[in-house]
Design a protein around this motif. Structure first.
Motif, PDB file in Angstrom:
ATOM      1  N   MET A  10      -2.160 -12.651  -7.846  1.00 58.23           N
ATOM      2  CA  MET A  10      -2.254 -12.451  -6.404  1.00 58.23           C
ATOM      3  C   MET A  10      -1.600 -11.149  -5.944  1.00 58.23           C
ATOM      4  O   MET A  10      -1.711 -10.782  -4.778  1.00 58.23           O
ATOM      5  N   THR A  11      -0.933 -10.446  -6.850  1.00 57.35           N
ATOM      6  CA  THR A  11      -0.278  -9.191  -6.482  1.00 57.35           C
ATOM      7  C   THR A  11      -1.283  -8.169  -5.965  1.00 57.35           C
ATOM      8  O   THR A  11      -0.988  -7.396  -5.050  1.00 57.35           O
ATOM      9  N   ALA A  12      -2.490  -8.162  -6.538  1.00 55.26           N
ATOM     10  CA  ALA A  12      -3.511  -7.192  -6.125  1.00 55.26           C
ATOM     11  C   ALA A  12      -3.869  -7.334  -4.657  1.00 55.26           C
ATOM     12  O   ALA A  12      -4.187  -6.349  -3.984  1.00 55.26           O
ATOM     13  N   GLY A  13      -3.829  -8.560  -4.138  1.00 56.39           N
ATOM     14  CA  GLY A  13      -4.136  -8.767  -2.736  1.00 56.39           C
ATOM     15  C   GLY A  13      -2.941  -8.563  -1.823  1.00 56.39           C
ATOM     16  O   GLY A  13      -3.094  -8.239  -0.645  1.00 56.39           O
ATOM     17  N   MET A  14      -1.731  -8.760  -2.374  1.00 52.73           N
ATOM     18  CA  MET A  14      -0.515  -8.636  -1.564  1.00 52.73           C
ATOM     19  C   MET A  14      -0.065  -7.185  -1.424  1.00 52.73           C
ATOM     20  O   MET A  14       0.404  -6.775  -0.358  1.00 52.73           O
ATOM     21  N   LYS A  15      -0.187  -6.400  -2.475  1.00 53.48           N
ATOM     22  CA  LYS A  15       0.362  -5.035  -2.484  1.00 53.48           C
ATOM     23  C   LYS A  15      -0.158  -4.169  -1.339  1.00 53.48           C
ATOM     24  O   LYS A  15       0.640  -3.505  -0.660  1.00 53.48           O
ATOM     25  N   PRO A  16      -1.486  -4.109  -1.081  1.00 56.81           N
ATOM     26  CA  PRO A  16      -1.954  -3.256   0.026  1.00 56.81           C
ATOM     27  C   PRO A  16      -1.344  -3.649   1.364  1.00 56.81           C
ATOM     28  O   PRO A  16      -1.111  -2.788   2.218  1.00 56.81           O
ATOM     29  N   PHE A  17      -1.074  -4.945   1.565  1.00 52.64           N
ATOM     30  CA  PHE A  17      -0.481  -5.411   2.817  1.00 52.64           C
ATOM     31  C   PHE A  17       0.945  -4.880   2.967  1.00 52.64           C
ATOM     32  O   PHE A  17       1.376  -4.525   4.072  1.00 52.64           O
ATOM     33  N   LEU A  18       1.687  -4.803   1.854  1.00 52.04           N
ATOM     34  CA  LEU A  18       3.073  -4.339   1.906  1.00 52.04           C
ATOM     35  C   LEU A  18       3.178  -2.817   1.926  1.00 52.04           C
ATOM     36  O   LEU A  18       3.994  -2.253   2.650  1.00 52.04           O
ATOM     37  N   VAL A  19       2.358  -2.146   1.130  1.00 49.58           N
ATOM     38  CA  VAL A  19       2.457  -0.688   1.018  1.00 49.58           C
ATOM     39  C   VAL A  19       1.832   0.021   2.213  1.00 49.58           C
ATOM     40  O   VAL A  19       2.317   1.047   2.672  1.00 49.58           O
ATOM     41  N   LYS A  20       0.706  -0.533   2.712  1.00 49.40           N
ATOM     42  CA  LYS A  20       0.030   0.004   3.901  1.00 49.40           C
ATOM     43  C   LYS A  20      -0.360   1.482   3.769  1.00 49.40           C
ATOM     44  O   LYS A  20      -0.342   2.229   4.739  1.00 49.40           O
ATOM     45  N   GLY A  21      -0.682   1.906   2.552  1.00 48.99           N
ATOM     46  CA  GLY A  21      -1.123   3.281   2.358  1.00 48.99           C
ATOM     47  C   GLY A  21      -0.042   4.326   2.504  1.00 48.99           C
ATOM     48  O   GLY A  21      -0.339   5.526   2.525  1.00 48.99           O
ATOM     49  N   ASP A  22       1.217   3.912   2.595  1.00 50.21           N
ATOM     50  CA  ASP A  22       2.331   4.835   2.767  1.00 50.21           C
ATOM     51  C   ASP A  22       2.791   5.339   1.394  1.00 50.21           C
ATOM     52  O   ASP A  22       3.127   4.546   0.515  1.00 50.21           O
ATOM     53  N   ALA A  23       2.832   6.667   1.221  1.00 47.75           N
ATOM     54  CA  ALA A  23       3.186   7.250  -0.077  1.00 47.75           C
ATOM     55  C   ALA A  23       4.614   6.899  -0.484  1.00 47.75           C
ATOM     56  O   ALA A  23       4.894   6.647  -1.667  1.00 47.75           O
ATOM     57  N   ALA A  24       5.537   6.893   0.480  1.00 47.89           N
ATOM     58  CA  ALA A  24       6.933   6.567   0.172  1.00 47.89           C
ATOM     59  C   ALA A  24       7.065   5.118  -0.283  1.00 47.89           C
ATOM     60  O   ALA A  24       7.804   4.812  -1.224  1.00 47.89           O
ATOM     61  N   LYS A  25       6.333   4.214   0.376  1.00 41.46           N
ATOM     62  CA  LYS A  25       6.373   2.805  -0.025  1.00 41.46           C
ATOM     63  C   LYS A  25       5.700   2.596  -1.375  1.00 41.46           C
ATOM     64  O   LYS A  25       6.131   1.758  -2.166  1.00 41.46           O
ATOM     65  N   GLU A  26       4.638   3.353  -1.622  1.00 40.10           N
ATOM     66  CA  GLU A  26       3.960   3.267  -2.921  1.00 40.10           C
ATOM     67  C   GLU A  26       4.917   3.677  -4.041  1.00 40.10           C
ATOM     68  O   GLU A  26       4.989   3.017  -5.092  1.00 40.10           O
ATOM     69  N   ALA A  27       5.655   4.758  -3.824  1.00 38.02           N
ATOM     70  CA  ALA A  27       6.623   5.212  -4.820  1.00 38.02           C
ATOM     71  C   ALA A  27       7.748   4.200  -4.998  1.00 38.02           C
ATOM     72  O   ALA A  27       8.201   3.939  -6.125  1.00 38.02           O
ATOM     73  N   ALA A  28       8.194   3.619  -3.881  1.00 34.82           N
ATOM     74  CA  ALA A  28       9.244   2.598  -3.948  1.00 34.82           C
ATOM     75  C   ALA A  28       8.753   1.374  -4.703  1.00 34.82           C
ATOM     76  O   ALA A  28       9.495   0.777  -5.498  1.00 34.82           O
ATOM     77  N   TRP A  29       7.498   0.989  -4.462  1.00 35.66           N
ATOM     78  CA  TRP A  29       6.902  -0.143  -5.178  1.00 35.66           C
ATOM     79  C   TRP A  29       6.929   0.115  -6.687  1.00 35.66           C
ATOM     80  O   TRP A  29       7.310  -0.762  -7.467  1.00 35.66           O
ATOM     81  N   GLN A  30       6.518   1.298  -7.099  1.00 35.48           N
ATOM     82  CA  GLN A  30       6.476   1.638  -8.517  1.00 35.48           C
ATOM     83  C   GLN A  30       7.874   1.587  -9.143  1.00 35.48           C
ATOM     84  O   GLN A  30       8.039   1.106 -10.272  1.00 35.48           O
ATOM     85  N   ARG A  31       8.883   2.078  -8.424  1.00 37.12           N
ATOM     86  CA  ARG A  31      10.249   2.036  -8.955  1.00 37.12           C
ATOM     87  C   ARG A  31      10.751   0.606  -9.089  1.00 37.12           C
ATOM     88  O   ARG A  31      11.374   0.244 -10.095  1.00 37.12           O
ATOM     89  N   LEU A  32      10.474  -0.214  -8.086  1.00 42.79           N
ATOM     90  CA  LEU A  32      10.925  -1.608  -8.111  1.00 42.79           C
ATOM     91  C   LEU A  32      10.221  -2.402  -9.206  1.00 42.79           C
ATOM     92  O   LEU A  32      10.821  -3.259  -9.855  1.00 42.79           O
ATOM     93  N   MET A  33       8.954  -2.110  -9.423  1.00 43.50           N
ATOM     94  CA  MET A  33       8.192  -2.836 -10.440  1.00 43.50           C
ATOM     95  C   MET A  33       8.535  -2.371 -11.851  1.00 43.50           C
ATOM     96  O   MET A  33       8.455  -3.138 -12.811  1.00 43.50           O
ATOM     97  N   SER A  34       8.924  -1.110 -11.987  1.00 38.64           N
ATOM     98  CA  SER A  34       9.201  -0.562 -13.319  1.00 38.64           C
ATOM     99  C   SER A  34      10.590  -0.921 -13.826  1.00 38.64           C
ATOM    100  O   SER A  34      10.873  -0.772 -15.018  1.00 38.64           O
TER     101      SER A  34
END
Length: 237
Positions: free
Chosen positions: A121-145
């Motif tokens: 279900m992460t594939a459906g949740m991630k766009p809702f949290l990141v909202k196309g924001d580059a800073a949030k996308e980078a933060a997501w990658q750091r938190l997941m890694s």
């Protein structure tokens, strides 16, 4: 003077955020019940027509994007199996019980994906949290890694999101299956849809409290932490 670049600066809306989940799960499930209950199609016909979207998504991913879409592929397989079973089913109660087959199979697959560390279900949740924001996308990658301080908690909430949805859909399947053999058929025809909507509403509320809300705050905190760690720009002489 700056000009509005239109779609280039447009922030994704709610529909954009939920689009992957809508396409892979809600559209096939919703179209099945629409074709069957609203248009009066047979189970076979409803399953066949509701298989169109996952079939297209699966083929498109394989041919054009060289990737596999797990949810779309799963929905397609379940529908094909249900189509084959429709040939041997004549009992109305069995037909009602079989209506929950799609959600139960998806639920079990989601729970297995959590067990093996790749929540579906992460594939459906991630766009809702990141909202196309580059800073949030980078933060997501750091938190997941695992490179961010809150990575363990973040991944735990990520698993909780899929776990909640897996359990909600599995509970819906059990309730509908029991109801199919204990409640009058005429009542269960409409009650089944009510049970499905209730299960999805519970899933939204519980997963929001246990996962989406906390993860949103963790993302914001990680974005802020990254900004404070960046060196201040040097002042011009």
């Amino acid at each position: 003077m700056t000009k509005n670049t239109g779609n280039q600066d447009r922030q994704p809306g709610a529909l954009d955020n939920f689009k992957p989940l809508l396409i892979d799960v809600a559209v096939p499930l919703g179209s099945y019940y629409l074709f069957k209950d609203a248009f009066g199609m047979s189970t076979f016909a409803a399953l066949a027509w509701s298989s169109v979207v996952p079939a297209v998504r699966t083929v498109w991913g394989l041919v054009k994007e060289r990737t596999t879409n797990a949810l779309a592929g799963l929905i397609l397989v379940v529908n094909v199996v249900s189509l084959l079973l429709s040939f041997v089913s004549g009992d109305p109660r069995l037909m009602l019980a079989k209506d929950s087959g799609v959600s139960s199979t998806v639920a079990i697959a989601i729970l297995f994906s959590v067990r093996f560390g790749k929540p579906m279900m992460t594939a459906g949740m991630k766009p809702f949290l990141v909202k196309g924001d580059a800073a949030k996308e980078a933060a997501w990658q750091r938190l997941m890694s695992g490179s961010a301080a809150g990575s363990a908690a973040f991944r735990s909430r990520e698993r909780a999101f899929s776990l909640v949805w897996g359990l909600a859909l599995l509970a819906e399947c059990v309730v509908r299956a029991v109801g199919a053999y204990t409640i009058p058929v005429d009542t269960m025809v409409w009650l089944g849809s009510v049970i499905l909507v209730a299960a999805m509403a519970i899933g939204v509320v519980v997963s929001g409290g246990l996962a989406v809300g906390p993860m949103e705050r963790m993302l914001a905190a990680e974005v802020e932490a990254c900004r404070t760690e960046q060196p201040a720009p040097a002042l011009a002489a």
